[in-house]
Design an enzyme around this catalytic site. Structure first.
Site, short mmCIF file in Angstrom:
data_model
loop_
_atom_site.label_atom_id
_atom_site.label_comp_id
_atom_site.label_asym_id
_atom_site.label_seq_id
_atom_site.Cartn_x
_atom_site.Cartn_y
_atom_site.Cartn_z
N TYR A 141 4.22 -4.14 -5.68
CA TYR A 141 4.85 -2.81 -5.66
C TYR A 141 6.26 -2.92 -5.09
O TYR A 141 7.25 -2.51 -5.72
CB TYR A 141 3.99 -1.85 -4.84
N PHE A 206 -8.04 0.86 8.45
CA PHE A 206 -7.98 -0.45 7.81
C PHE A 206 -7.25 -1.45 8.71
O PHE A 206 -6.04 -1.57 8.66
CB PHE A 206 -7.28 -0.35 6.45
#
Ligand code: UDP
Length: 323
Positions: A141, A206
């Site tokens: 990305y 996370f």
């Protein structure tokens, strides 16, 4: 001015279109609705439902719009997805984006404003991050956005296309009318607010073993309306450049969850999970350059205010846009 906005049905694009219209500009939105929503397009804008891959349709749309400025939001923007499917990112964000650059040159567009990202820096050597740090993306990305930035620089040198590149930090919050609704939601604040709405059981964290004070990743959250206001400042004729957009404050995942609990008045259960691939530990902007050169003055820099605006929108649209 006449402004052509790709991705104007997406999260940041929709709010920017609203602000452009409020400031008296004429706006054409070009969006394939793969990520965006028809209802996110302000009904004062002209809407073209088409894809950047369709070169002829794109050229015709830029010409019909009489575009003086192009603001290019349309892109895939999920780090995790890019780590699984890099081709999707290079095809859409780079190859199809090139069609837009060619259309800009062909139609004599004066200024190109591009949505880039702090993911172009990779893991920074220092925070707050200034624009002159090395650009070493750690996911496709970020790489795809950097490649587009580099193409823009060549189009400026060779074709004289002026540009402003904005490297966004973490966009968050909402205007009254438009907010964040991704079909696949991976972002922290909307996911946590889903828990507050009773639509998900736990706030997932996370990674709790990062080299940060509480072990979770640190990000710089910036209000989407402040991002929009920067684009309006960038449309002025004049020099090209690269600008970070963030508040300069870093908040850990745990601090964001805590702020959401405070704003919503809900008790939010957390669940610790492994690290997500491609996540740098700490990203915090220095946006001094945008403040000095563009006179950018964020109006909603407190995380609490950012979360409160998101919470108001999510309460009004618990399932997001219906189309
Ligand atoms: N994150 C998390 N739980 C979630 C979503 C995100 O812990 O449900 C973490 C993610 O790993 C990252 C930070 O929150 O460290 C910001 O992630 P987000 O996807 O919102 O933005 P990004 O920084 O990836 O653009």
């Amino acid at each position: 001015m006449k402004v052509f906005v790709t991705g104007g049905a997406g999260y940041i694009g929709s709010v920017c279109v609203e602000e452009l219209l409020n400031s008296g500009h004429q706006v054409t939105v070009f969006d394939n609705l793969s990520e965006g929503h028809r209802l996110a397009v302000d009904n004062r804008a002209v809407f073209v439902h088409a894809s950047l891959s369709d070169k002829e349709r794109l050229l015709e749309a830029v010409r019909d719009a009489g575009a003086e400025v192009i603001i290019h939001f349309a892109a895939h923007a999920l780090v995790v997805e890019s780590m699984a499917n890099p081709g999707k990112y290079f095809r859409n964000n780079v190859a199809y984006g090139l069609n837009l650059l060619d259309a800009a040159v062909e139609c004599g567009v004066k200024k190109f404003v591009f949505s880039s990202t702090c993911a172009t820096y990779g893991v920074p050597e220092q925070v707050p991050m200034t624009e002159d740090l090395p650009l070493r993306p750690i996911n496709p990305y970020g790489q795809s956005k950097l490649m587009f930035e580099q193409m823009l620089e060549w189009y400026r040198r060779i074709h004289g296309l002026d540009f402003v590149v904005f490297r966004y930090f973490n966009a968050a919050g909402a205007s009254k009318q438009f907010g964040e609704h991704h079909r696949l939601e991976t972002h922290l604040i909307p996911n946590v607010l889903r828990v507050a709405l009773g639509l998900a059981p736990d706030c997932e964290i996370f990674g709790t073993d990062y080299p940060t004070p509480d072990g979770t990743c640190i990000r710089d959250y910036v209000h989407v309306v402040d991002l929009a206001s920067a684009h309006i400042l960038a449309m002025k004729p004049g020099k090209s450049g690269f600008y970070n957009l963030g508040n300069g404050d870093g908040y850990s995942v745990r601090q964001v969850i805590q702020t959401c609990a405070q704003v919503t008045g809900k008790e939010l259960r957390t669940l610790e999970k492994p690290r997500r691939p491609g996540d740098p530990p700490r990203l915090v902007a220095s946006a001094e350059k945008a403040r000095l050169e563009l006179n950018w003055q964020p109006a909603f820099s407190r995380l609490e205010d950012i979360v409160r605006s998101a919470w108001q929108w999510h309460q009004a649209h618990p399932h997001g846009y219906t189309s």
